[in-house]
Scaffold this motif. Structure first.
Motif, PDB file in Angstrom:
ATOM      1  N   LEU A  46       0.836  -1.193   0.000  1.00  8.36           N
ATOM      2  CA  LEU A  46       0.000   0.000   0.000  1.00  8.36           C
ATOM      3  C   LEU A  46       0.876   1.249   0.000  1.00  8.36           C
ATOM      4  O   LEU A  46       1.975   1.248   0.566  1.00  8.36           O
ATOM      5  N   THR A  47       0.404   2.305  -0.617  1.00 11.41           N
ATOM      6  CA  THR A  47       1.146   3.560  -0.618  1.00 11.41           C
ATOM      7  C   THR A  47       1.124   4.157   0.790  1.00 11.41           C
ATOM      8  O   THR A  47       0.339   3.737   1.645  1.00 11.41           O
ATOM      9  N   PRO A  48       1.968   5.157   1.059  1.00  8.97           N
ATOM     10  CA  PRO A  48       1.985   5.778   2.386  1.00  8.97           C
ATOM     11  C   PRO A  48       0.619   6.328   2.788  1.00  8.97           C
ATOM     12  O   PRO A  48      -0.222   6.652   1.953  1.00  8.97           O
ATOM     13  N   ARG A  49       0.420   6.414   4.082  1.00  6.18           N
ATOM     14  CA  ARG A  49      -0.885   6.829   4.626  1.00  6.18           C
ATOM     15  C   ARG A  49      -1.331   8.202   4.148  1.00  6.18           C
ATOM     16  O   ARG A  49      -2.519   8.490   4.114  1.00  6.18           O
ATOM     17  N   ALA A  50      -0.409   9.068   3.747  1.00  7.10           N
ATOM     18  CA  ALA A  50      -0.788  10.388   3.244  1.00  7.10           C
ATOM     19  C   ALA A  50      -1.635  10.283   1.981  1.00  7.10           C
ATOM     20  O   ALA A  50      -2.357  11.223   1.636  1.00  7.10           O
ATOM     21  N   GLU A  51      -1.569   9.150   1.288  1.00  5.97           N
ATOM     22  CA  GLU A  51      -2.342   8.941   0.070  1.00  5.97           C
ATOM     23  C   GLU A  51      -3.771   8.467   0.354  1.00  5.97           C
ATOM     24  O   GLU A  51      -4.587   8.367  -0.554  1.00  5.97           O
ATOM     25  N   ALA A  52      -4.061   8.128   1.611  1.00  3.54           N
ATOM     26  CA  ALA A  52      -5.352   7.533   1.961  1.00  3.54           C
ATOM     27  C   ALA A  52      -6.487   8.552   1.987  1.00  3.54           C
ATOM     28  O   ALA A  52      -6.281   9.736   2.254  1.00  3.54           O
ATOM     29  N   LEU A  53      -7.685   8.049   1.732  1.00  2.04           N
ATOM     30  CA  LEU A  53      -8.925   8.791   1.948  1.00  2.04           C
ATOM     31  C   LEU A  53      -9.780   7.931   2.865  1.00  2.04           C
ATOM     32  O   LEU A  53      -9.927   6.734   2.650  1.00  2.04           O
ATOM     33  N   SER A  54     -10.346   8.546   3.892  1.00  2.00           N
ATOM     34  CA  SER A  54     -11.204   7.833   4.832  1.00  2.00           C
ATOM     35  C   SER A  54     -12.650   8.196   4.562  1.00  2.00           C
ATOM     36  O   SER A  54     -12.985   9.373   4.429  1.00  2.00           O
ATOM     37  N   ILE A  55     -13.486   7.193   4.474  1.00  2.00           N
ATOM     38  CA  ILE A  55     -14.891   7.417   4.155  1.00  2.00           C
ATOM     39  C   ILE A  55     -15.733   6.993   5.352  1.00  2.00           C
ATOM     40  O   ILE A  55     -15.654   5.855   5.806  1.00  2.00           O
ATOM     41  N   ARG A  56     -16.515   7.928   5.841  1.00  2.00           N
ATOM     42  CA  ARG A  56     -17.419   7.686   6.963  1.00  2.00           C
ATOM     43  C   ARG A  56     -18.790   8.231   6.579  1.00  2.00           C
ATOM     44  O   ARG A  56     -18.944   8.904   5.561  1.00  2.00           O
ATOM     45  N   ARG A  57     -19.755   7.980   7.415  1.00  2.00           N
ATOM     46  CA  ARG A  57     -21.098   8.483   7.137  1.00  2.00           C
ATOM     47  C   ARG A  57     -21.092  10.002   6.978  1.00  2.00           C
ATOM     48  O   ARG A  57     -21.824  10.558   6.158  1.00  2.00           O
ATOM     49  N   SER A  58     -20.215  10.683   7.728  1.00  2.16           N
ATOM     50  CA  SER A  58     -20.168  12.144   7.678  1.00  2.16           C
ATOM     51  C   SER A  58     -19.480  12.691   6.430  1.00  2.16           C
ATOM     52  O   SER A  58     -19.525  13.888   6.177  1.00  2.16           O
ATOM     53  N   GLY A  59     -18.808  11.826   5.652  1.00  2.00           N
ATOM     54  CA  GLY A  59     -18.167  12.289   4.431  1.00  2.00           C
ATOM     55  C   GLY A  59     -16.810  11.661   4.209  1.00  2.00           C
ATOM     56  O   GLY A  59     -16.450  10.666   4.842  1.00  2.00           O
ATOM     57  N   VAL A  60     -16.059  12.269   3.304  1.00  2.00           N
ATOM     58  CA  VAL A  60     -14.741  11.777   2.924  1.00  2.00           C
ATOM     59  C   VAL A  60     -13.700  12.761   3.444  1.00  2.00           C
ATOM     60  O   VAL A  60     -13.848  13.975   3.289  1.00  2.00           O
ATOM     61  N   ALA A  61     -12.648  12.232   4.070  1.00  2.00           N
ATOM     62  CA  ALA A  61     -11.588  13.082   4.610  1.00  2.00           C
ATOM     63  C   ALA A  61     -10.236  12.552   4.151  1.00  2.00           C
ATOM     64  O   ALA A  61     -10.050  11.343   3.975  1.00  2.00           O
ATOM     65  N   ALA A  62      -9.284  13.455   3.961  1.00  2.00           N
ATOM     66  CA  ALA A  62      -7.924  13.059   3.616  1.00  2.00           C
ATOM     67  C   ALA A  62      -7.275  12.411   4.826  1.00  2.00           C
ATOM     68  O   ALA A  62      -7.486  12.833   5.961  1.00  2.00           O
ATOM     69  N   PHE A  71       0.495   1.115  11.167  1.00  2.00           N
ATOM     70  CA  PHE A  71      -0.715   0.871  10.373  1.00  2.00           C
ATOM     71  C   PHE A  71      -0.421  -0.220   9.362  1.00  2.00           C
ATOM     72  O   PHE A  71       0.706  -0.665   9.214  1.00  2.00           O
ATOM     73  N   VAL A  72      -1.451  -0.668   8.658  1.00  2.00           N
ATOM     74  CA  VAL A  72      -1.267  -1.721   7.663  1.00  2.00           C
ATOM     75  C   VAL A  72      -0.582  -1.114   6.442  1.00  2.00           C
ATOM     76  O   VAL A  72      -1.141  -0.268   5.760  1.00  2.00           O
ATOM     77  N   ALA A  73       0.643  -1.561   6.196  1.00  2.00           N
ATOM     78  CA  ALA A  73       1.438  -1.047   5.084  1.00  2.00           C
ATOM     79  C   ALA A  73       1.305  -1.929   3.843  1.00  2.00           C
ATOM     80  O   ALA A  73       1.661  -1.519   2.749  1.00  2.00           O
ATOM     81  N   GLY A  74       0.773  -3.128   4.024  1.00  2.00           N
ATOM     82  CA  GLY A  74       0.594  -4.046   2.910  1.00  2.00           C
ATOM     83  C   GLY A  74       0.099  -5.379   3.434  1.00  2.00           C
ATOM     84  O   GLY A  74      -0.046  -5.573   4.643  1.00  2.00           O
ATOM     85  N   TYR A  75      -0.167  -6.281   2.516  1.00  2.00           N
ATOM     86  CA  TYR A  75      -0.621  -7.608   2.919  1.00  2.00           C
ATOM     87  C   TYR A  75      -0.339  -8.604   1.805  1.00  2.00           C
ATOM     88  O   TYR A  75      -0.142  -8.234   0.653  1.00  2.00           O
ATOM     89  N   TYR A  76      -0.265  -9.860   2.187  1.00  2.00           N
ATOM     90  CA  TYR A  76      -0.148 -10.921   1.207  1.00  2.00           C
ATOM     91  C   TYR A  76      -0.894 -12.140   1.704  1.00  2.00           C
ATOM     92  O   TYR A  76      -1.272 -12.218   2.871  1.00  2.00           O
TER      93      TYR A  76
END
Length: 118
Positions: A46-62, A71-76
């Protein structure tokens, strides 16, 4: 054969968009070894956390959904005869050797790649 998800926890992802080959060398070597052994069947960094968008009922936040490190940096996904074998394989992940990183191994219950149009 049973499948196991290995979630990689780290303070930050090594896979920044501008990461050098030297920065990725240890992780790439580990992935190549797993692929050559035939145990790793799927992997995503996964790309660094700065690239993430969080989606909640209240909306989308950077930013990440959970802002604290690590945090989860990747998985296999591994195929292994049993949980003990999966743990033995996962212990070799470079994140385990870091001071704040590690991995989590969880048996896969169900799912898989969904073919387009299904």
């Amino acid at each position: 054969m049973p499948q196991f998800a290995v979630l990689i926890y780290a303070d930050e992802s090594a896979h920044a968009l501008d990461a050098s080959e030297a920065e990725l060398e240890e992780n790439d070597r580990h992935a190549e070894e797993l692929a050559a052994s035939g145990s790793m069947i799927l992997a995503y960094a996964l790309t660094p956390r700065a690239e993430a968008l969080s989606i909640r009922r209240s909306g989308v936040a950077a930013g990440p959904f959970v802002p604290d490190a690590p945090f989860v940096a990747g998985y296999y996904v591994l195929e292994a005869p049993d949980l003990d074998a999966a743990v033995a394989i996962a212990r070799e992940n470079p994140a385990v050797r870091s001071s704040r990183g590690g991995v989590e191994v969880r048996p896969v219950h169900s799912g898989g790649v969904i073919p387009p149009g299904s």
